[in-house]
Write a protein that holds these residues in place. Sequence first.
Motif, PDB file in Angstrom:
ATOM      1  N   LEU A  20       0.802  -1.220   0.000  1.00  0.00           N
ATOM      2  CA  LEU A  20       0.000   0.000   0.000  1.00  0.00           C
ATOM      3  C   LEU A  20       0.837   1.274   0.000  1.00  0.00           C
ATOM      4  O   LEU A  20       0.293   2.361  -0.138  1.00  0.00           O
ATOM      5  N   VAL A  21       2.131   1.149   0.163  1.00  0.00           N
ATOM      6  CA  VAL A  21       2.995   2.333   0.192  1.00  0.00           C
ATOM      7  C   VAL A  21       3.973   2.258  -0.970  1.00  0.00           C
ATOM      8  O   VAL A  21       4.617   1.224  -1.177  1.00  0.00           O
ATOM      9  N   GLY A  22       4.074   3.346  -1.714  1.00  0.00           N
ATOM     10  CA  GLY A  22       4.910   3.357  -2.889  1.00  0.00           C
ATOM     11  C   GLY A  22       6.331   3.823  -2.613  1.00  0.00           C
ATOM     12  O   GLY A  22       6.780   3.893  -1.466  1.00  0.00           O
ATOM     13  N   ALA A  23       7.027   4.157  -3.692  1.00  0.00           N
ATOM     14  CA  ALA A  23       8.436   4.524  -3.612  1.00  0.00           C
ATOM     15  C   ALA A  23       8.661   5.804  -2.811  1.00  0.00           C
ATOM     16  O   ALA A  23       9.742   6.022  -2.268  1.00  0.00           O
ATOM     17  N   THR A  24       7.645   6.654  -2.723  1.00  0.00           N
ATOM     18  CA  THR A  24       7.798   7.915  -1.984  1.00  0.00           C
ATOM     19  C   THR A  24       7.704   7.707  -0.475  1.00  0.00           C
ATOM     20  O   THR A  24       7.996   8.622   0.294  1.00  0.00           O
ATOM     21  N   GLY A  25       7.292   6.517  -0.049  1.00  0.00           N
ATOM     22  CA  GLY A  25       7.048   6.291   1.375  1.00  0.00           C
ATOM     23  C   GLY A  25       5.649   6.678   1.795  1.00  0.00           C
ATOM     24  O   GLY A  25       5.271   6.503   2.958  1.00  0.00           O
ATOM     25  N   LYS A  26       4.871   7.214   0.883  1.00  0.00           N
ATOM     26  CA  LYS A  26       3.470   7.564   1.118  1.00  0.00           C
ATOM     27  C   LYS A  26       2.625   6.915   0.028  1.00  0.00           C
ATOM     28  O   LYS A  26       3.140   6.493  -1.018  1.00  0.00           O
ATOM     29  N   LEU A  27       1.322   6.820   0.272  1.00  0.00           N
ATOM     30  CA  LEU A  27       0.402   6.294  -0.733  1.00  0.00           C
ATOM     31  C   LEU A  27      -0.244   7.463  -1.461  1.00  0.00           C
ATOM     32  O   LEU A  27      -1.033   8.209  -0.880  1.00  0.00           O
ATOM     33  N   ARG A  65       2.465   8.474 -14.292  1.00  0.00           N
ATOM     34  CA  ARG A  65       3.598   9.261 -13.788  1.00  0.00           C
ATOM     35  C   ARG A  65       4.243   8.574 -12.588  1.00  0.00           C
ATOM     36  O   ARG A  65       3.553   7.972 -11.768  1.00  0.00           O
ATOM     37  N   PRO A  66       5.556   8.672 -12.464  1.00  0.00           N
ATOM     38  CA  PRO A  66       6.246   8.081 -11.304  1.00  0.00           C
ATOM     39  C   PRO A  66       5.729   8.674  -9.996  1.00  0.00           C
ATOM     40  O   PRO A  66       5.479   9.870  -9.899  1.00  0.00           O
ATOM     41  N   GLY A  67       5.555   7.814  -8.997  1.00  0.00           N
ATOM     42  CA  GLY A  67       5.116   8.272  -7.681  1.00  0.00           C
ATOM     43  C   GLY A  67       3.630   8.200  -7.462  1.00  0.00           C
ATOM     44  O   GLY A  67       3.164   8.358  -6.326  1.00  0.00           O
ATOM     45  N   ILE A  68       2.847   7.960  -8.509  1.00  0.00           N
ATOM     46  CA  ILE A  68       1.403   7.763  -8.344  1.00  0.00           C
ATOM     47  C   ILE A  68       1.150   6.273  -8.152  1.00  0.00           C
ATOM     48  O   ILE A  68       1.441   5.460  -9.029  1.00  0.00           O
ATOM     49  N   ASP A  69       0.614   5.925  -6.987  1.00  0.00           N
ATOM     50  CA  ASP A  69       0.523   4.529  -6.584  1.00  0.00           C
ATOM     51  C   ASP A  69      -0.790   3.860  -6.931  1.00  0.00           C
ATOM     52  O   ASP A  69      -0.869   2.626  -6.915  1.00  0.00           O
ATOM     53  N   GLY A  70      -1.835   4.654  -7.214  1.00  0.00           N
ATOM     54  CA  GLY A  70      -3.089   3.989  -7.480  1.00  0.00           C
ATOM     55  C   GLY A  70      -4.229   4.928  -7.766  1.00  0.00           C
ATOM     56  O   GLY A  70      -4.051   6.129  -7.975  1.00  0.00           O
ATOM     57  N   PHE A  71      -5.433   4.346  -7.731  1.00  0.00           N
ATOM     58  CA  PHE A  71      -6.642   5.038  -8.185  1.00  0.00           C
ATOM     59  C   PHE A  71      -7.798   4.722  -7.247  1.00  0.00           C
ATOM     60  O   PHE A  71      -7.910   3.621  -6.704  1.00  0.00           O
ATOM     61  N   MET A  72      -8.672   5.704  -7.070  1.00  0.00           N
ATOM     62  CA  MET A  72      -9.910   5.520  -6.336  1.00  0.00           C
ATOM     63  C   MET A  72     -11.056   6.014  -7.192  1.00  0.00           C
ATOM     64  O   MET A  72     -11.052   7.163  -7.639  1.00  0.00           O
ATOM     65  N   GLY A  73     -12.046   5.145  -7.454  1.00  0.00           N
ATOM     66  CA  GLY A  73     -13.153   5.575  -8.290  1.00  0.00           C
ATOM     67  C   GLY A  73     -14.314   4.607  -8.268  1.00  0.00           C
ATOM     68  O   GLY A  73     -14.290   3.566  -7.597  1.00  0.00           O
ATOM     69  N   THR A  74     -15.349   4.957  -9.006  1.00  0.00           N
ATOM     70  CA  THR A  74     -16.556   4.142  -9.116  1.00  0.00           C
ATOM     71  C   THR A  74     -16.328   3.025 -10.143  1.00  0.00           C
ATOM     72  O   THR A  74     -15.371   3.073 -10.931  1.00  0.00           O
ATOM     73  N   PRO A  75     -17.187   1.984 -10.141  1.00  0.00           N
ATOM     74  CA  PRO A  75     -16.947   0.838 -11.019  1.00  0.00           C
ATOM     75  C   PRO A  75     -16.795   1.202 -12.493  1.00  0.00           C
ATOM     76  O   PRO A  75     -15.953   0.605 -13.190  1.00  0.00           O
ATOM     77  N   ASP A  76     -17.577   2.153 -12.990  1.00  0.00           N
ATOM     78  CA  ASP A  76     -17.490   2.480 -14.412  1.00  0.00           C
ATOM     79  C   ASP A  76     -16.102   2.973 -14.791  1.00  0.00           C
ATOM     80  O   ASP A  76     -15.531   2.564 -15.811  1.00  0.00           O
ATOM     81  N   LEU A  77     -15.522   3.838 -13.948  1.00  0.00           N
ATOM     82  CA  LEU A  77     -14.200   4.364 -14.252  1.00  0.00           C
ATOM     83  C   LEU A  77     -13.101   3.341 -13.976  1.00  0.00           C
ATOM     84  O   LEU A  77     -12.136   3.238 -14.745  1.00  0.00           O
ATOM     85  N   VAL A  78     -13.229   2.593 -12.890  1.00  0.00           N
ATOM     86  CA  VAL A  78     -12.252   1.529 -12.630  1.00  0.00           C
ATOM     87  C   VAL A  78     -12.208   0.572 -13.823  1.00  0.00           C
ATOM     88  O   VAL A  78     -11.121   0.193 -14.308  1.00  0.00           O
ATOM     89  N   GLU A  79     -13.366   0.205 -14.332  1.00  0.00           N
ATOM     90  CA  GLU A  79     -13.414  -0.777 -15.414  1.00  0.00           C
ATOM     91  C   GLU A  79     -12.915  -0.217 -16.733  1.00  0.00           C
ATOM     92  O   GLU A  79     -12.228  -0.919 -17.491  1.00  0.00           O
ATOM     93  N   ASP A  80     -13.197   1.052 -17.017  1.00  0.00           N
ATOM     94  CA  ASP A  80     -12.606   1.678 -18.205  1.00  0.00           C
ATOM     95  C   ASP A  80     -11.080   1.653 -18.121  1.00  0.00           C
ATOM     96  O   ASP A  80     -10.389   1.316 -19.098  1.00  0.00           O
TER      97      ASP A  80
END
Length: 278
Positions: A20-27, A65-80
């Motif tokens: 859950l924690v990326g290269a920056t040490g933060k999520l 982009r480097p340093g972005i660890d993930g995404f939070m969204g609704t099913p439609d956007l996650v699935e796209d």
Amino acid sequence: MDDPGAIARAYADRRAAEGLVGATGKLMLIAADHTARGVLRVGADPLAMADRGELLSRLVVALGRPGIDGFMGTPDLVEDLLLLGALEGKVVLGSMNRGGLAGTAFEIDDRMTGYDADAVAAARLDGGKMLLRIDPDDLATPRTLESCAAAVSALARRGRLAMVEPFISHRVEGRVKNDLSAEAVVRSATVAAGLGATSAYTWLKLPVIEEMEQVAAATTLPIHLLGGETRVDDAEAMARWKRALALPTVIGMTVGRALLYPPDGDVATAVDRTVGMI
């Protein structure tokens, strides 16, 4: 359209994040769940997020982009984004309650209309996020509290993160406004921390205010910062973000429109500048 089963295969085949924690040490997460509540505005443009192709294009740039660890969204956007291959190796949180549509009489009655805990687990997502607005004058508030508490418990039973985003809110001239005073943010954090049968998997998603030390002292739970609508060219706001990220219980930040629709339109530079701040 011709192969709806491709989405289930994409969920099953996706390479999950290693932690859950990326290269920056933060999520560091990119968020895009406003549209499911009918919120399409960015700045003065009420329909800035209405073009789905444009939104997806900006999301793909940001997630790459480097340093972005993930995404939070609704099913439609996650699935796209799954089908575009943009979530490989990323932390993914599913947005759960989007029923409190913006500008409606029932806005505080924020029911679970997105992911539920079973769907989060079945899709191998890392957790679920829920919005909790507490309006002392709105009788719909207890229903939202109850549904969020049930979701926290259900996610915990499945070993999934519950990210709760609480606010004390009031209607001002018919519109729901969040109270960002230190007292209100502290009170909202303490209420959210107590939801559900266990807090073992609960994180709090809290706005960045000047008195973040006081807010952080109000809970022992991990705090994930809410970027909100702060402009990335606002040096004073960026300095507040940096100070807040240095607090020991702050484990990361979720930013949406501020990075996806920066004033100059350069998503990559906006993301890189924010990541570099850490």
